[in-house]
Design a protein around this motif. Structure first.
Motif, PDB file in Angstrom:
ATOM      1  N   UNK A 225      44.864  48.350  29.817  1.00 64.89           N
ATOM      2  CA  UNK A 225      44.379  46.792  29.211  1.00 64.89           C
ATOM      3  C   UNK A 225      44.812  45.859  30.870  1.00 64.89           C
ATOM      4  N   UNK A 226      45.016  45.199  31.801  1.00 69.98           N
ATOM      5  CA  UNK A 226      46.053  44.336  32.292  1.00 69.98           C
ATOM      6  C   UNK A 226      45.977  42.919  32.230  1.00 69.98           C
ATOM      7  N   UNK A 227      46.779  42.251  31.405  1.00 69.75           N
ATOM      8  CA  UNK A 227      46.923  40.574  31.552  1.00 69.75           C
ATOM      9  C   UNK A 227      47.520  39.509  32.709  1.00 69.75           C
ATOM     10  N   UNK A 228      46.957  38.933  33.072  1.00 69.22           N
ATOM     11  CA  UNK A 228      47.951  38.021  33.426  1.00 69.22           C
ATOM     12  C   UNK A 228      47.474  36.202  33.673  1.00 69.22           C
ATOM     13  N   UNK A 229      47.674  35.443  33.935  1.00 65.90           N
ATOM     14  CA  UNK A 229      47.048  34.546  33.851  1.00 65.90           C
ATOM     15  C   UNK A 229      47.310  33.708  35.696  1.00 65.90           C
ATOM     16  N   UNK A 230      45.965  32.570  35.934  1.00 65.03           N
ATOM     17  CA  UNK A 230      45.459  31.753  36.582  1.00 65.03           C
ATOM     18  C   UNK A 230      47.123  31.290  37.742  1.00 65.03           C
ATOM     19  N   UNK A 231      48.001  31.506  37.033  1.00 60.65           N
ATOM     20  CA  UNK A 231      48.995  30.540  37.855  1.00 60.65           C
ATOM     21  C   UNK A 231      49.795  31.251  38.636  1.00 60.65           C
ATOM     22  N   UNK A 232      50.155  32.528  38.513  1.00 60.01           N
ATOM     23  CA  UNK A 232      51.082  33.414  38.993  1.00 60.01           C
ATOM     24  C   UNK A 232      50.523  33.923  40.840  1.00 60.01           C
ATOM     25  N   UNK A 233      51.874  34.042  41.288  1.00 59.03           N
ATOM     26  CA  UNK A 233      51.803  34.558  42.837  1.00 59.03           C
ATOM     27  C   UNK A 233      51.313  35.804  42.406  1.00 59.03           C
ATOM     28  N   UNK A 234      51.926  36.738  41.219  1.00 58.30           N
ATOM     29  CA  UNK A 234      51.852  37.500  41.343  1.00 58.30           C
ATOM     30  C   UNK A 234      49.994  38.225  41.006  1.00 58.30           C
ATOM     31  N   UNK A 235      49.045  37.285  40.596  1.00 60.60           N
ATOM     32  CA  UNK A 235      47.890  37.387  39.715  1.00 60.60           C
ATOM     33  C   UNK A 235      46.840  38.539  40.469  1.00 60.60           C
ATOM     34  N   UNK A 236      47.045  38.875  41.979  1.00 58.71           N
ATOM     35  CA  UNK A 236      46.541  39.557  42.535  1.00 58.71           C
ATOM     36  C   UNK A 236      46.993  41.199  42.615  1.00 58.71           C
ATOM     37  N   UNK A 237      48.018  41.045  42.059  1.00 59.68           N
ATOM     38  CA  UNK A 237      48.379  42.435  41.070  1.00 59.68           C
ATOM     39  C   UNK A 237      47.919  42.913  40.564  1.00 59.68           C
ATOM     40  N   UNK A 238      47.106  42.595  38.974  1.00 56.55           N
ATOM     41  CA  UNK A 238      46.870  42.923  38.222  1.00 56.55           C
ATOM     42  C   UNK A 238      45.308  43.279  38.557  1.00 56.55           C
ATOM     43  N   UNK A 239      44.802  41.979  39.381  1.00 57.24           N
ATOM     44  CA  UNK A 239      43.348  42.445  39.516  1.00 57.24           C
ATOM     45  C   UNK A 239      42.702  44.207  41.011  1.00 57.24           C
ATOM     46  N   UNK A 240      43.774  43.270  41.845  1.00 56.90           N
ATOM     47  CA  UNK A 240      43.843  44.790  43.069  1.00 56.90           C
ATOM     48  C   UNK A 240      43.492  46.221  41.581  1.00 56.90           C
ATOM     49  N   UNK A 241      44.742  46.183  40.855  1.00 56.22           N
ATOM     50  CA  UNK A 241      44.895  46.927  40.226  1.00 56.22           C
ATOM     51  C   UNK A 241      44.293  47.149  39.701  1.00 56.22           C
ATOM     52  N   UNK A 242      42.940  46.535  39.029  1.00 53.70           N
ATOM     53  CA  UNK A 242      41.929  46.905  38.168  1.00 53.70           C
ATOM     54  C   UNK A 242      40.562  47.169  38.875  1.00 53.70           C
ATOM     55  N   UNK A 243      40.933  46.967  39.829  1.00 59.15           N
ATOM     56  CA  UNK A 243      39.347  47.014  41.094  1.00 59.15           C
ATOM     57  C   UNK A 243      40.148  48.610  41.239  1.00 59.15           C
ATOM     58  N   UNK A 244      41.399  48.873  41.327  1.00 61.46           N
ATOM     59  CA  UNK A 244      41.214  50.706  42.278  1.00 61.46           C
ATOM     60  C   UNK A 244      41.195  51.227  40.917  1.00 61.46           C
ATOM     61  N   UNK A 245      41.245  50.746  39.783  1.00 63.81           N
ATOM     62  CA  UNK A 245      41.508  51.317  38.450  1.00 63.81           C
ATOM     63  C   UNK A 245      39.970  52.262  38.184  1.00 63.81           C
ATOM     64  N   UNK A 246      38.730  51.035  38.623  1.00 67.16           N
ATOM     65  CA  UNK A 246      37.230  51.374  38.356  1.00 67.16           C
ATOM     66  C   UNK A 246      37.119  52.471  39.585  1.00 67.16           C
ATOM     67  N   UNK A 247      37.562  52.283  40.914  1.00 63.04           N
ATOM     68  CA  UNK A 247      36.778  52.913  41.442  1.00 63.04           C
ATOM     69  C   UNK A 247      37.568  54.226  41.295  1.00 63.04           C
ATOM     70  N   UNK A 248      38.417  55.262  40.763  1.00 59.73           N
ATOM     71  CA  UNK A 248      39.378  56.296  40.229  1.00 59.73           C
ATOM     72  C   UNK A 248      38.345  56.814  38.452  1.00 59.73           C
ATOM     73  N   UNK A 249      37.570  55.495  38.594  1.00 58.80           N
ATOM     74  CA  UNK A 249      36.455  56.198  37.201  1.00 58.80           C
ATOM     75  C   UNK A 249      38.054  55.658  35.823  1.00 58.80           C
ATOM     76  N   UNK A 250      38.810  54.753  35.832  1.00 61.36           N
ATOM     77  CA  UNK A 250      39.778  54.566  34.538  1.00 61.36           C
ATOM     78  C   UNK A 250      38.722  53.125  33.550  1.00 61.36           C
ATOM     79  N   UNK A 251      38.612  53.398  32.649  1.00 62.50           N
ATOM     80  CA  UNK A 251      38.480  52.594  31.659  1.00 62.50           C
ATOM     81  C   UNK A 251      40.217  51.273  31.826  1.00 62.50           C
ATOM     82  N   UNK A 252      39.183  50.491  32.444  1.00 67.93           N
ATOM     83  CA  UNK A 252      39.834  49.251  32.438  1.00 67.93           C
ATOM     84  C   UNK A 252      39.281  47.936  31.878  1.00 67.93           C
TER      85      UNK A 252
END
Length: 291
Positions: A225-252
């Motif tokens: 579970x990755x939680x983040x807010x829209x007002x942070x410069x690190x937002x795409x750390x979470x969005x890209x990790x989620x995409x990477x996890x999904x591509x690896x078949x991980x429940x995210x």
């Protein structure tokens, strides 16, 4: 109110490590720690930890918590509002680890400590299905990198990962580094570079344990579970990790809340969004941690 306060003028120039640590302690001392918990000193492996337990209604299960602070500042005490809220909501015991900090102890010291703490839990007889990793900011990053290092060491995976606004990319190549510049009330590219240099200790940021959002192999990872807010410069750390996890078949689960800053969950008791996000995190954990 929170956003305006975070934007108050700061001293010009790069602050010293001592000033950064003192300022963060003062900020986090204002956060609300929930009732119904008790704390005690503990040790996991060679490192101290803060044990946080519910006063009533304890359930079988353990949270291994990693505090935030850019790997340079912070402590189990500064994260107590977050750890305490997770404990109060889940009924699980938590150990919040006092891992070594940079610049005195640069990469990979923190990861060595977190893996050592996880190994100590397993050696004590805890089943991995009863353990979840949780953390915020740099500690959110450690939930992922600890799994990577533990897997490489032949250790079993924990039951789940919960990461609040995790830092997962030392290369700082996410689009949100630019699109959220000036919107993020806490961080700039320059401020992240200042503490990032301390943690890396001269290491190339293109390393899976420094930039797992863009480089890590997540095969076999537990649910995340990755939680983040829209007002942070690190937002795409979470969005890209989620995409990477999904591509690896991980429940995210990628859980983004609008118009809130970095680790907004710290403001539980003040922001409705913080309490609601912690409720969702607690539900995620209780559904996946098994006695």
């Amino acid at each position: 109110m929170i956003d305006a306060r975070a934007r108050q003028p700061r001293p010009v120039g790069a602050p010293s490590v001592a000033d950064i640590r003192a300022g963060f302690r003062a900020l986090m001392a204002e956060m609300i720690v929930p009732d119904g918990i008790r704390t005690s000193a503990a040790t996991l492996g060679p490192r101290p930890a803060l044990c946080v337990e519910p006063v009533e209604g304890e359930r079988a299960g353990t949270l291994l918590y990693f505090h935030g602070g850019a790997y340079v500042f912070g402590s189990p005490e500064t994260a107590l509002s977050l750890t305490g809220n997770l404990v109060a909501r889940t009924g699980f015991r938590a150990y919040s680890l006092e891992y070594r900090l940079a610049p005195e102890h640069p990469f990979p010291a923190a990861i060595e400590d977190t893996v050592g703490a996880y190994r100590a839990l397993l050696d004590s007889g805890a089943d991995p299905s009863s353990i979840a990793f949780a953390g915020d900011s740099a500690g959110g990053g450690l939930t992922v990198t600890t799994c990577l290092a533990a897997r490489d060491a032949g250790l079993p995976m924990p039951a789940a990962i919960v990461a609040f606004s995790p830092g997962l990319d030392a290369t700082r190549t996410g689009e949100s580094m630019e699109t959220k510049a000036g919107i993020d009330p806490y961080f700039t590219r320059e401020s992240l570079a200042h503490t990032g240099r301390m943690y890396r200790g001269g290491q190339d940021p293109h390393h899976p344990l420094l930039s797992p959002a863009v480089l890590a192999d997540l095969a076999g990872f537990p649910p995340m579970l990755l939680q983040a807010g829209t007002n942070e410069v690190l937002l795409d750390d979470s969005t890209r990790m989620a995409a990477r996890a999904r591509a690896a078949g991980v429940d995210v689960v990628l859980d983004i809340t609008a118009d809130v800053p970095h680790v907004f969950q710290s403001f539980a008791g003040v922001l409705d969004e913080a309490d609601e996000a912690l409720d969702r995190a607690a539900l995620f954990l209780t559904q996946r941690v098994r006695a």
